[in-house]
Design a protein around this motif. Sequence first.
Motif, PDB file in Angstrom:
ATOM      1  N   GLN A  32       0.860  -1.182   0.000  1.00  0.00           N
ATOM      2  CA  GLN A  32       0.000   0.000   0.000  1.00  0.00           C
ATOM      3  C   GLN A  32       0.899   1.235   0.000  1.00  0.00           C
ATOM      4  N   HIS A  33       0.893   2.034   1.036  1.00  0.00           N
ATOM      5  CA  HIS A  33       1.709   3.263   1.043  1.00  0.00           C
ATOM      6  C   HIS A  33       2.883   3.178   2.003  1.00  0.00           C
ATOM      7  N   LYS A  34       3.238   1.974   2.441  1.00  0.00           N
ATOM      8  CA  LYS A  34       4.309   1.816   3.414  1.00  0.00           C
ATOM      9  C   LYS A  34       5.466   1.040   2.791  1.00  0.00           C
ATOM     10  N   PHE A  35       6.690   1.515   3.078  1.00  0.00           N
ATOM     11  CA  PHE A  35       7.895   0.899   2.538  1.00  0.00           C
ATOM     12  C   PHE A  35       8.516  -0.027   3.575  1.00  0.00           C
ATOM     13  N   PHE A  36       9.062  -1.154   3.098  1.00  0.00           N
ATOM     14  CA  PHE A  36       9.735  -2.112   3.962  1.00  0.00           C
ATOM     15  C   PHE A  36      11.087  -2.478   3.349  1.00  0.00           C
ATOM     16  N   TYR A  37      12.051  -2.784   4.220  1.00  0.00           N
ATOM     17  CA  TYR A  37      13.422  -3.051   3.803  1.00  0.00           C
ATOM     18  C   TYR A  37      13.915  -4.316   4.488  1.00  0.00           C
TER      19      TYR A  37
END
Length: 55
Positions: A32-37
């Motif tokens: 959605q609108h969240k970034f993950f690393y």
Amino acid sequence: MDSQEVCVRLNISLRTLQTLRDNGKLPYSQIQHKFFYKPKDVGALLTFVGLQRKE
């Protein structure tokens, strides 16, 4: 890891994190609108950020 955790770990701003994403220096996934690393990718970037600050 989410964006907030990465910023704290690397001691960088959200804007710098965005620049790293835009330049392809840090791979990421977006849900959605969240970034993950991946922690592995963040660890590899620690060296890069450290070298940039020495210059």
